[in-house]
Design an enzyme around this catalytic site. Structure first.
Site, PDB file in Angstrom:
ATOM      1  N   LYS A 195     -29.866  28.742  17.544  1.00 23.06           N
ATOM      2  CA  LYS A 195     -29.357  28.100  16.324  1.00 23.06           C
ATOM      3  C   LYS A 195     -29.432  29.143  15.214  1.00 23.06           C
ATOM      4  O   LYS A 195     -30.089  28.967  14.185  1.00 23.06           O
ATOM      5  CB  LYS A 195     -30.198  26.841  16.026  1.00 23.06           C
ATOM      6  CG  LYS A 195     -29.648  25.952  14.924  1.00 23.06           C
ATOM      7  CD  LYS A 195     -28.391  25.208  15.296  1.00 23.06           C
ATOM      8  CE  LYS A 195     -27.834  24.454  14.095  1.00 23.06           C
ATOM      9  NZ  LYS A 195     -26.507  23.855  14.366  1.00 23.06           N
ATOM     10  N   ASP A 251     -35.563  22.217  26.952  1.00 23.11           N
ATOM     11  CA  ASP A 251     -36.004  20.886  27.384  1.00 23.11           C
ATOM     12  C   ASP A 251     -34.826  19.910  27.319  1.00 23.11           C
ATOM     13  O   ASP A 251     -34.545  19.177  28.268  1.00 23.11           O
ATOM     14  CB  ASP A 251     -37.142  20.409  26.463  1.00 23.11           C
ATOM     15  CG  ASP A 251     -37.634  19.025  26.839  1.00 23.11           C
ATOM     16  OD1 ASP A 251     -37.820  18.770  28.044  1.00 23.11           O
ATOM     17  OD2 ASP A 251     -37.824  18.189  25.930  1.00 23.11           O
TER      18      ASP A 251
HETATM   19  C1  IPM Z   1     -40.202  18.706  31.014  1.00 19.11           C
HETATM   20  C2  IPM Z   1     -40.889  17.523  30.393  1.00 19.11           C
HETATM   21  C3  IPM Z   1     -42.092  18.018  29.618  1.00 19.11           C
HETATM   22  C4  IPM Z   1     -41.577  18.972  28.562  1.00 19.11           C
HETATM   23  C5  IPM Z   1     -42.944  16.913  29.001  1.00 19.11           C
HETATM   24  C6  IPM Z   1     -43.430  15.950  30.060  1.00 19.11           C
HETATM   25  C7  IPM Z   1     -44.098  17.451  28.203  1.00 19.11           C
HETATM   26  O1  IPM Z   1     -40.010  16.820  29.579  1.00 19.11           O
HETATM   27  O2  IPM Z   1     -40.839  19.370  31.854  1.00 19.11           O
HETATM   28  O3  IPM Z   1     -39.055  18.965  30.661  1.00 19.11           O
HETATM   29  O4  IPM Z   1     -41.122  18.542  27.499  1.00 19.11           O
HETATM   30  O5  IPM Z   1     -41.627  20.169  28.786  1.00 19.11           O
HETATM   31 MG    MG Z   2     -38.013  17.540  29.621  1.00 19.55          MG
END
Ligand code: IPM
Ligand code: MG
Length: 360
Positions: A195, A251
């Site tokens: 970004k 994520d």
């Molecule tokens: C992932 C999950 C995790 C993250 C969570 C469970 C903390 O969403 O492995 O993508 O956000 O990294």
């Molecule tokens: Mg995740």
């Protein structure tokens, strides 16, 4: 070869799918003349129930002493499980973040592939899905917003929460190098997602990625803003080879990419450090609603075990054999309920494990 594996069955469907992955690994070891030893550790809710914390130091030490970690899934229903009444640092997810940090697993590889046999599951219009896609999301996993300073304060009676997105150039460089190395073994294209029109951390990201790219003249680099990337993933997913991005963007984008395949129960992941050590887990969660019913799809975990064979142990032939067994079983029409379609044969979690092991 001796393979020393630490297993984290975890919560929800975790124990069921890890059992099937072990079945397939054992058959592979038998076939190719390897010897595997497994040691189980507790993490997430399973550890909270026994030790009061989501991951103990002993469990981390056990993980560190192995060559690799194979994980099922952790966590429960966030609205009903008592684990989510605990303070954030004691909840199941804190164990996952801790093991990533303690084992320095900064490079998260999340392939998103549209299998020909499952093309019907793709929610995109056929004119888009018919091109197919096979991308690798490379997510930075031990920096950024997840690990920056955070606090909640009250100023003049007003509550305020602060999370910090920080990256230094070394953290960016090491994930960029992994991204380019992997692109070199694939279709030689890196899309670096940031970004940079708003964030300083993204401007540094872009600059460092440009520097690393100079050592990879054979790999094409393009930059893409994260909001545009979110759109492009549904508009034209075939354009991507390696998507290289920071923790939070990764994520979100990796969930989007997995949804676009329409079969999240098929998607593996690897989290690697600087050496050959890695933690391997399915991209999906613990699905507490179907836990213990023997209906979960074990394929994502089994493909994660294949990634383990490939990336930690350099056993490419063995990994190919596991991946080929998956394709074979799909071609023969066997499906767990999540990917079931008309004319196919529905099987349970353990039956899918048996079918795959038989085809190694
Ligand atoms: C992932 C999950 C995790 C993250 C969570 C469970 C903390 O969403 O492995 O993508 O956000 O990294
Ligand atoms: Mg995740």
């Amino acid at each position: 070869m001796e393979l020393k594996i630490t297993c984290i069955p975890g919560d929800g469907i975790g124990p069921e799918i890890v059992a099937e992955a072990k079945k397939v690994l054992n058959k592979t070891a038998e076939k190719f003349g390897h010897n595997i030893t497994y040691t189980d550790i507790l993490m997430g809710g399973a550890s909270i129930d026994v030790h009061g914390v989501p991951l103990t130091d002993e469990a981390i030490a056990t993980a560190k002493s192995a060559d690799a970690v194979l994980m099922g899934s952790i966590g429960g229903d966030t609205t009903t499980s008592p684990w989510y009444k605990l303070e954030p640092s004691l909840r199941p997810e804190a164990g996952l973040l801790k093991i990533r940090k303690e084992l320095n697993l900064f490079a998260n590889l999340r392939p998103a592939i549209l299998y020909d046999e499952l093309a019907d599951a793709c929610p995109l219009k056929e004119e888009i899905s018919k091109a197919g896609f096979d991308m690798m999301i490379m997510r930075e996993l031990t920096g950024g917003l997840y690990f920056g300073e955070r606090k909640t304060v009250t100023e003049d009676g007003v509550r305020k929460a602060i999370d910090t997105l920080a990256y230094n150039e070394e953290e960016i460089r090491r994930i960029a190098i992994k991204g380019f190395d992997i692109a070199r073994k694939r279709n030689k294209k890196v899309t670096s997602v940031d970004k940079a029109n708003v964030l300083d951390s993204s401007r540094l990201w872009r600059a460092v990625v440009e520097e690393v790219a100079k050592d990879y003249p054979d790999v094409t680099l393009e930059h893409m803003l994260v909001d545009n990337c979110a759109m492009q993933l549904v508009k034209n997913p075939a354009q991507f080879d390696v998507i290289l991005t920071e923790n939070m963007f990764g994520d979100i984008l990796s969930d989007e990419a997995s949804m676009v395949t329409g079969s999240i129960g098929m998607l593996a992941s690897a989290s690697l450090n600087d050496s050959k050590f890695g933690l391997y887990e399915p991209s999906h969660g613990s699905a507490p609603d179907i836990a213990g019913k023997n209906i979960a799809n074990p394929i994502a975990t089994i493909l994660s075990a294949a990634m383990m064979l490939r990336y930690t142990f350099d056993l490419d032939k063995e990994a190919d054999a596991v991946e080929a067994a998956v394709k074979q079983v799909l071609k023969e029409g066997y499906r767990t309920i999540d990917i079931m379609s008309e004319g196919c044969k529905q099987v349970s979690c353990s039956e899918m494990g048996d079918l795959l092991a038989e085809r190694i």
